[in-house]
Design a protein around this motif. Structure first.
Motif, PDB file in Angstrom:
ATOM      1  N   TYR A 173       0.840  -1.202   0.000  1.00 42.14           N
ATOM      2  CA  TYR A 173       0.000   0.000   0.000  1.00 42.14           C
ATOM      3  C   TYR A 173       0.874   1.250   0.000  1.00 42.14           C
ATOM      4  O   TYR A 173       0.676   2.168  -0.823  1.00 42.14           O
ATOM      5  N   PHE A 174       1.854   1.296   0.890  1.00 44.36           N
ATOM      6  CA  PHE A 174       2.719   2.474   0.978  1.00 44.36           C
ATOM      7  C   PHE A 174       3.622   2.579  -0.244  1.00 44.36           C
ATOM      8  O   PHE A 174       3.952   3.689  -0.677  1.00 44.36           O
ATOM      9  N   LEU A 175       4.018   1.438  -0.819  1.00 45.74           N
ATOM     10  CA  LEU A 175       4.880   1.450  -1.992  1.00 45.74           C
ATOM     11  C   LEU A 175       4.213   2.194  -3.153  1.00 45.74           C
ATOM     12  O   LEU A 175       4.879   2.908  -3.909  1.00 45.74           O
ATOM     13  N   SER A 176       2.896   2.054  -3.293  1.00 43.42           N
ATOM     14  CA  SER A 176       2.187   2.751  -4.370  1.00 43.42           C
ATOM     15  C   SER A 176       2.288   4.265  -4.203  1.00 43.42           C
ATOM     16  O   SER A 176       2.367   5.013  -5.182  1.00 43.42           O
ATOM     17  N   ILE A 255      14.074   6.566   8.996  1.00 45.16           N
ATOM     18  CA  ILE A 255      12.746   7.091   9.337  1.00 45.16           C
ATOM     19  C   ILE A 255      11.828   5.922   9.660  1.00 45.16           C
ATOM     20  O   ILE A 255      11.668   5.009   8.841  1.00 45.16           O
ATOM     21  N   ARG A 256      11.259   5.958  10.837  1.00 44.40           N
ATOM     22  CA  ARG A 256      10.297   4.933  11.264  1.00 44.40           C
ATOM     23  C   ARG A 256       8.902   5.543  11.354  1.00 44.40           C
ATOM     24  O   ARG A 256       8.701   6.548  12.027  1.00 44.40           O
ATOM     25  N   PHE A 257       7.957   4.911  10.666  1.00 48.15           N
ATOM     26  CA  PHE A 257       6.560   5.295  10.761  1.00 48.15           C
ATOM     27  C   PHE A 257       5.792   4.222  11.510  1.00 48.15           C
ATOM     28  O   PHE A 257       6.129   3.028  11.443  1.00 48.15           O
ATOM     29  N   ALA A 258       4.742   4.630  12.194  1.00 57.49           N
ATOM     30  CA  ALA A 258       3.791   3.669  12.742  1.00 57.49           C
ATOM     31  C   ALA A 258       2.844   3.242  11.619  1.00 57.49           C
ATOM     32  O   ALA A 258       2.519   4.031  10.730  1.00 57.49           O
ATOM     33  N   GLU A 259       2.421   1.997  11.663  1.00 59.31           N
ATOM     34  CA  GLU A 259       1.503   1.498  10.632  1.00 59.31           C
ATOM     35  C   GLU A 259       0.238   2.347  10.558  1.00 59.31           C
ATOM     36  O   GLU A 259      -0.313   2.570   9.478  1.00 59.31           O
ATOM     37  N   ILE A 329      -5.992  -0.234   3.592  1.00 62.34           N
ATOM     38  CA  ILE A 329      -4.950  -1.135   3.102  1.00 62.34           C
ATOM     39  C   ILE A 329      -5.557  -2.426   2.587  1.00 62.34           C
ATOM     40  O   ILE A 329      -5.190  -2.931   1.516  1.00 62.34           O
ATOM     41  N   ARG A 330      -6.499  -2.982   3.328  1.00 61.67           N
ATOM     42  CA  ARG A 330      -7.140  -4.228   2.897  1.00 61.67           C
ATOM     43  C   ARG A 330      -7.930  -4.028   1.606  1.00 61.67           C
ATOM     44  O   ARG A 330      -7.945  -4.896   0.722  1.00 61.67           O
ATOM     45  N   SER A 331      -8.560  -2.871   1.472  1.00 63.04           N
ATOM     46  CA  SER A 331      -9.300  -2.578   0.227  1.00 63.04           C
ATOM     47  C   SER A 331      -8.327  -2.462  -0.935  1.00 63.04           C
ATOM     48  O   SER A 331      -8.617  -2.945  -2.053  1.00 63.04           O
TER      49      SER A 331
END
Length: 337
Positions: A173-176, A255-259, A329-331
């Motif tokens: 999802y984030f890669l897009s 850089i760390r992000f929370a989900e 994300i699931r969608s």
């Protein structure tokens, strides 16, 4: 012994850490930018009141000198007529001194008047003085500083692609979004396994500019696993500190992000990355917001996420907190199947 920044600044996501060589560049660039900021000042305001006062005061003194000159000249004339030659000589000398003072004040007054006219013209035309503390040619370019420190970041390529690595639920999802924000000369690489003597961590994403050897290790932290509900990415777990230090030693930004941030605010996460990178880029190289992308301003309390302890992760697991924000994300994953 004082703790490092990596150990201290772990209270909230996103966490952002810089390699030492990059921290030095930031320090230098930011210091120069502060010094280069133009100083706008309205120069006549504090000056004109003072000079008008001097101008009027000089005019009064000049009047007294003029009166004294005339008076002394009359006295000298009377003494000459009365044949008081010594007194007449002294009075002539005093008259000359008084007249000299009068002429000097006249010249000073004339110069001051011209200066006042100049100030008034500046006020009328709204011309304000602008001064730079440094000459433009003394400003170092971030790209040059990066190139000068390449040796400190050559190890950013010390990895191989790990095809067997498990992909997190939010990574595709984030890669897009990363592909939308970062195009050439930036490369996005997934699941890079780095080679250390006793440690071989795998990064979620690596974002690299090959020309500048500028790279970011991007991590997405979840509070627990979906299948086993096992708490992970705990703030008290030192293995993540060791991991971050490993990447910083190679010359990466971490850089760390929370989900939760990735699921709720993916564009804002990308904007955070852009802001970090743009600090090191020249004006013509800076990354901009993609077209047709709207960024809503966020308050700190809406954007940042508190890190979690083992106890907090267990509570989140029991309450299935991930289910409350993973729907986008699931969608996305369902649409791709």
């Amino acid at each position: 012994m004082d703790k490092s920044i990596v150990e201290q600044c772990r209270e909230y996501y996103p966490m952002t850490f810089y390699a030492d060589s990059l921290s030095e560049i930031l320090f230098l660039v930011n210091r120069v930018r502060e010094q280069k900021d133009p100083i706008f000042h309205l120069e006549p305001i504090p000056l004109i009141i003072k000079q008008i006062h001097y101008y009027n005061d000089i005019g009064l003194k000049q009047f007294y000198c003029g009166c004294s000159t005339v008076f002394l000249l009359l006295l000298a004339t009377v003494n000459i007529l009365l044949s008081y030659l010594i007194a007449a000589l002294v009075l002539v000398l005093l008259t000359a001194i008084s007249f000299f003072c009068y002429c000097s004040l006249q010249r000073y007054k004339s110069n001051l008047r011209n200066e006042l006219i100049t100030i008034e013209n500046k006020l009328a035309s709204r011309q304000y003085g602008i001064k730079d503390k440094l000459e433009s040619n003394s400003t170092p370019k971030p790209s040059n500083l990066l190139l000068d420190s390449l040796a400190a970041r050559e190890n950013i390529y010390n990895f191989k692609i790990d095809d067997s690595a498990n992909k997190g639920l939010s990574e595709s999802y984030f890669l897009s979004y990363l592909h939308k924000w970062f195009c050439y000369p930036w490369r996005i690489i997934e699941h890079c396994q780095f080679q250390g003597e006793r440690y071989t961590p795998t990064a979620d994403f690596i974002l690299i500019n090959d020309d500048l050897k500028l790279g970011i290790d991007l991590e997405i932290d979840e509070p627990y696993t979906i299948k086993e509900s096992m708490p992970i990415h705990l703030v008290e777990d030192r293995k993540y500190i060791i991991r971050d230090k490993f990447f910083l030693t190679l010359g990466y930004i971490v850089i760390r992000f929370a989900e939760y941030q990735i699921a709720k605010y993916p564009d804002y996460c990308c904007l955070h990355i852009v802001r970090v990178l743009n600090q090191f880029l020249d004006r013509d190289m800076k990354i901009s917001v993609p077209q047709a992308t709207e960024i809503q301003p966020l308050k700190p309390q809406d954007w940042r996420v508190k890190t979690w302890t083992l106890k907090e992760a267990k509570i989140m697991s029991e309450r299935k907190i991930r289910d409350s924000y993973l729907e986008p994300i699931r969608s996305f994953i369902k649409d791709r199947e």
